[in-house]
Design an enzyme around this catalytic site. Structure first.
Site, PDB file in Angstrom:
ATOM      1  N   LYS A 176       0.878  -1.180   0.000  1.00 31.87           N
ATOM      2  CA  LYS A 176       0.000   0.000   0.000  1.00 31.87           C
ATOM      3  C   LYS A 176       0.916   1.231   0.000  1.00 31.87           C
ATOM      4  CE  LYS A 176      -1.886   3.033   1.862  1.00 31.87           C
ATOM      5  NZ  LYS A 176      -1.755   4.467   1.453  1.00 31.87           N
ATOM      6  N   GLU A 251       9.422   1.446  11.095  1.00 34.90           N
ATOM      7  CA  GLU A 251      10.463   2.473  10.958  1.00 34.90           C
ATOM      8  C   GLU A 251       9.744   3.812  11.002  1.00 34.90           C
ATOM      9  OE1 GLU A 251      12.071   5.350   9.808  1.00 34.90           O
ATOM     10  OE2 GLU A 251      12.607   4.549   7.816  1.00 34.90           O
ATOM     11  N   CYS A 285      13.681  10.180   6.747  1.00 33.79           N
ATOM     12  CA  CYS A 285      13.562   9.660   8.113  1.00 33.79           C
ATOM     13  C   CYS A 285      14.860   9.859   8.877  1.00 33.79           C
ATOM     14  CB  CYS A 285      13.156   8.199   8.090  1.00 33.79           C
ATOM     15  SG  CYS A 285      14.034   7.220   6.865  1.00 33.79           S
ATOM     16  N   GLU A 387       9.722  15.469  14.999  1.00 35.31           N
ATOM     17  CA  GLU A 387      10.214  15.361  13.625  1.00 35.31           C
ATOM     18  C   GLU A 387       9.539  16.448  12.784  1.00 35.31           C
ATOM     19  OE1 GLU A 387       9.149  11.865  11.238  1.00 35.31           O
ATOM     20  OE2 GLU A 387      11.294  11.602  10.884  1.00 35.31           O
TER      21      GLU A 387
HETATM   22  O1  TXE Z   1       2.465   9.911   7.652  1.00 33.99           O
HETATM   23  P1  TXE Z   1       1.644   8.572   7.832  1.00 33.99           P
HETATM   24  P2  TXE Z   1       2.031  11.304   7.012  1.00 33.99           P
HETATM   25  C1  TXE Z   1       6.446  11.410   9.421  1.00 33.99           C
HETATM   26  C2  TXE Z   1       6.911  12.840   9.170  1.00 33.99           C
HETATM   27  C3  TXE Z   1       5.692  13.494   8.601  1.00 33.99           C
HETATM   28  C4  TXE Z   1       4.599  12.798   9.395  1.00 33.99           C
HETATM   29  C5  TXE Z   1       3.213  12.830   8.780  1.00 33.99           C
HETATM   30  O2  TXE Z   1       7.266  13.437  10.384  1.00 33.99           O
HETATM   31  O3  TXE Z   1       5.700  14.871   8.825  1.00 33.99           O
HETATM   32  O4  TXE Z   1       5.034  11.460   9.507  1.00 33.99           O
HETATM   33  O5  TXE Z   1       3.223  12.244   7.471  1.00 33.99           O
HETATM   34  C6  TXE Z   1      -0.324   5.210   5.558  1.00 33.99           C
HETATM   35  N1  TXE Z   1      -3.414   2.589   8.700  1.00 33.99           N
HETATM   36  N2  TXE Z   1       6.846  10.513   8.342  1.00 33.99           N
HETATM   37  O6  TXE Z   1       0.762  11.775   7.606  1.00 33.99           O
HETATM   38  O7  TXE Z   1       0.227   8.823   8.143  1.00 33.99           O
HETATM   39  C7  TXE Z   1      -0.261   6.325   4.547  1.00 33.99           C
HETATM   40  O8  TXE Z   1      -1.248   6.127   3.543  1.00 33.99           O
HETATM   41  C8  TXE Z   1      -2.472   2.156   7.858  1.00 33.99           C
HETATM   42  C9  TXE Z   1       8.106   9.826   8.551  1.00 33.99           C
HETATM   43  O9  TXE Z   1       2.046  11.205   5.550  1.00 33.99           O
HETATM   44  O10 TXE Z   1       2.411   7.758   8.806  1.00 33.99           O
HETATM   45  C10 TXE Z   1       1.161   6.167   4.041  1.00 33.99           C
HETATM   46  O11 TXE Z   1       1.204   5.094   3.102  1.00 33.99           O
HETATM   47  N3  TXE Z   1      -1.731   2.959   7.078  1.00 33.99           N
HETATM   48  C11 TXE Z   1       8.394   8.830   7.542  1.00 33.99           C
HETATM   49  C12 TXE Z   1       1.924   5.779   5.313  1.00 33.99           C
HETATM   50  O12 TXE Z   1       0.948   5.250   6.201  1.00 33.99           O
HETATM   51  C13 TXE Z   1      -1.946   4.286   7.190  1.00 33.99           C
HETATM   52  C14 TXE Z   1       7.797   8.889   6.223  1.00 33.99           C
HETATM   53  C15 TXE Z   1       2.652   6.932   5.991  1.00 33.99           C
HETATM   54  O13 TXE Z   1       1.711   7.907   6.371  1.00 33.99           O
HETATM   55  C16 TXE Z   1      -2.918   4.812   8.066  1.00 33.99           C
HETATM   56  C17 TXE Z   1       6.535   9.614   6.158  1.00 33.99           C
HETATM   57  C18 TXE Z   1      -3.670   3.905   8.842  1.00 33.99           C
HETATM   58  N4  TXE Z   1      -4.619   4.311   9.702  1.00 33.99           N
HETATM   59  C19 TXE Z   1       6.125  10.408   7.190  1.00 33.99           C
HETATM   60  N5  TXE Z   1      -2.892   6.161   7.966  1.00 33.99           N
HETATM   61  C20 TXE Z   1       9.668   8.051   7.640  1.00 33.99           C
HETATM   62  N6  TXE Z   1       9.838   7.273   8.713  1.00 33.99           N
HETATM   63  O14 TXE Z   1      10.493   8.116   6.747  1.00 33.99           O
HETATM   64  C21 TXE Z   1      -1.947   6.472   7.050  1.00 33.99           C
HETATM   65  N7  TXE Z   1      -1.378   5.337   6.573  1.00 33.99           N
END
Ligand code: TXE
Length: 486
Positions: A176, A251, A285, A387
């Site tokens: 996904k 992660e 990240c 972050e």
């Molecule tokens: O992240 P989400 P977001 C951090 C970074 C950023 C913050 C918000 O600080 O500012 O997160 O970003 C999926 N069940 N990182 O809101 O929600 C979503 O569709 C299952 C760090 O975009 O964590 C996407 O595929 N999945 C980071 C993925 O989760 C769900 C990289 C990440 O989205 C879901 C990105 C749910 N209920 C953001 N809700 C890193 N570690 O590199 C969302 N998703």
């Protein structure tokens, strides 16, 4: 490469969402809609899981010898390289990445498949000396079907590291991608099918996190979940998985420190420190987002960094500047809120020491944030604890080694750390004292190489991807005890 259709990729075919809905895809460089993706539901996820199950439970994928799996992964690596420019162009537009970054991401993605191609037939178990009359051995077996929730910051790279490892261990995958960035992965899945991956080995369901993502976290038929994203969403995914006793690799990003001692080779350190926060507009990240500098060198380091920050330019991905836009409007607003919060910071008060520029050619609808160097940041402020995920470097001084370690370990996160010193014994002491999944000495790898195990401690998550180590996480260890004596 043409823009992939607004459909899922299941069983080696593009299929529309069962609900018939789509989600618009926005170009971060100008804020305009340029494509659409399928809006997946729990039913779409169930369909993909069923396809993966067929592949894993006696299907063609599960019958391949490890050496044959390896050959397929190697073919995919070569095919990615052959289509590198097309994939990079798609990734660049979808994520707002400067082309140099997108090309590097494609190369890393190919390298993951190359690395894991060579690892497929090297996952050996052991024999264990036991009681006379018994033969005991351990087997590494695939989980079966693995689910992969991929973020938007490095779709190709994170697909390579996560799906590459899972496939190498013999699993069939349901992926996904993030709703903000999935086009390159749909293109990649199509390439994999053309290279001979059997139906069901790689499936992609696009859609919103709270719909398709949550459905994948809750899906029956998933045996292992790999999640990269925010700590809060990671918690939800782990909770959903726990209800079915499904193992999870998380992660969850970081607040990684760069620790600079007065004896550091600054010529070497400064460009790396700048790159570690500016790369991908800070949406990494492992971004080195906190700069801890020994008091004696603090002014010198900040003056040199200020010069470099002032010269940085942000602009449309196609202009291939130092950095592109952020992924979406809400991410830009999030980063700006941290900067606005500076004024109300407790303590002495941080201040913006230097700021890069947004070029005049940047369309007004794009999600640009100029890179910022913040001096005298308060370690207790949100800017230094949370972050930001934008091009903002928060600098602060430290007096001695003990204070450096306390500051480095003073957040909830623990993903990567950088230590800059010419004193070898001190470097080793720091490497051991810092609580994080990776420590770089006199370098900073923004996640490091494909070969290097990667993952966090504390709120940065658990489990490891990358390197050979990942294969243990994507496998189940079975102990076989054979009694042959009388
Ligand atoms: O992240 P989400 P977001 C951090 C970074 C950023 C913050 C918000 O600080 O500012 O997160 O970003 C999926 N069940 N990182 O809101 O929600 C979503 O569709 C299952 C760090 O975009 O964590 C996407 O595929 N999945 C980071 C993925 O989760 C769900 C990289 C990440 O989205 C879901 C990105 C749910 N209920 C953001 N809700 C890193 N570690 O590199 C969302 N998703």
């Amino acid at each position: 490469m043409t823009i992939p259709r607004a459909e899922h990729f299941i069983d080696n075919r593009f299929v529309p969402a069962l609900g018939g809905l789509t989600i618009p895809v926005i170009d971060p460089s100008d804020g305009r809609v340029f494509a659409a993706i399928a809006r997946g539901s729990a039913d779409d996820v169930a369909r993909a899981v069923a396809a993966a199950r067929r592949a894993a439970d006696g299907g063609a994928w599960s019958r391949l010898a490890p050496v044959e799996r390896g050959r397929l992964l190697a073919r995919l690596a070569r095919a990615i390289e052959a289509k590198a420019e097309d994939l990079a162009a798609l990734e660049s537009r979808d994520c707002g990445k400067p082309m140099r970054q997108a090309r590097a991401d494609v190369a890393a993605c190919a390298r993951y498949f190359e690395f894991y191609a060579g690892a497929c037939d090297k996952l050996h178990g052991q024999t264990i000396p036991y009681t006379p009359g018994y033969q005991v051995m351990t087997l590494y077996e695939p989980h079966g079907v693995t689910g992969h929730i991929i973020p938007w910051n490095y779709p190709l790279q994170i697909f390579g590291r996560s799906v590459g490892g899972a496939l190498a261990a013999g699993n069939a995958c349901v992926v996904k991608p993030a709703e903000d960035a999935c086009l390159s992965l749909l293109g990649l899945a199509e390439i994999a099918a053309a290279e001979g991956f059997p139906p069901g080995a790689i499936n992609i369901v696009t859609g919103y996190g709270h719909e398709a993502g949550q459905a994948l976290a809750e899906a029956r038929g998933i045996d292992h979940l790999s999640f990269t994203g925010s700590a809060s969403t990671g918690t939800r995914v782990a909770q959903a998985a726990a209800l079915r006793h499904v193992p999870v690799t998380l992660e969850l990003g970081g607040k990684s420190p760069q620790i600079v001692f007065a004896d550091a080779d600054l010529e070497r350190a400064l460009p790396v420190i700048v790159n570690a926060i500016v790369q991908n507009a800070g949406q990494t990240c492992s971004a080195g987002s906190r700069l801890l500098v020994e008091t004696g060198a603090y002014e010198r380091v900040l003056a040199a960094l200020a010069e470099r920050f002032s010269a940085l330019r942000a602009g449309p991905a196609a202009m291939d500047l130092d950095l592109g836009p952020l992924i979406r409007a809400s991410q830009k607003a999030r980063v700006e809120a941290f900067l606005q919060g500076l004024a109300s910071q407790p303590g002495a008060g941080a201040w913006v020491r230097a700021r890069g520029a947004i070029v005049p050619e940047a369309p007004g609808g794009g999600f640009y944030v100029a890179p910022v160097l913040v001096a005298d940041a308060d370690p207790a402020a949100p800017l230094c604890r949370e972050e930001v995920f934008g091009p903002v470097l928060a600098a602060m001084p430290f007096g001695d080694e003990a204070e450096a370690v306390a500051l480095a370990n003073g957040t909830d996160y623990g993903l990567v750390a950088g230590v800059w010193t010419e004193n070898g014994a001190r470097a080793l002491r720091l490497a051991k004292a810092v609580k994080s999944g990776q420590v770089f000495v006199n370098d900073y790898g923004a996640g490091g190489g494909v070969e290097l195990p990667f993952g966090g401690v504390k709120a940065s998550g658990y489990g490891r991807e990358k390197g050979f180590e990942a294969l243990y996480g994507f496998s189940v260890l079975k102990t076989v005890v054979i009694r042959y004596g009388v």
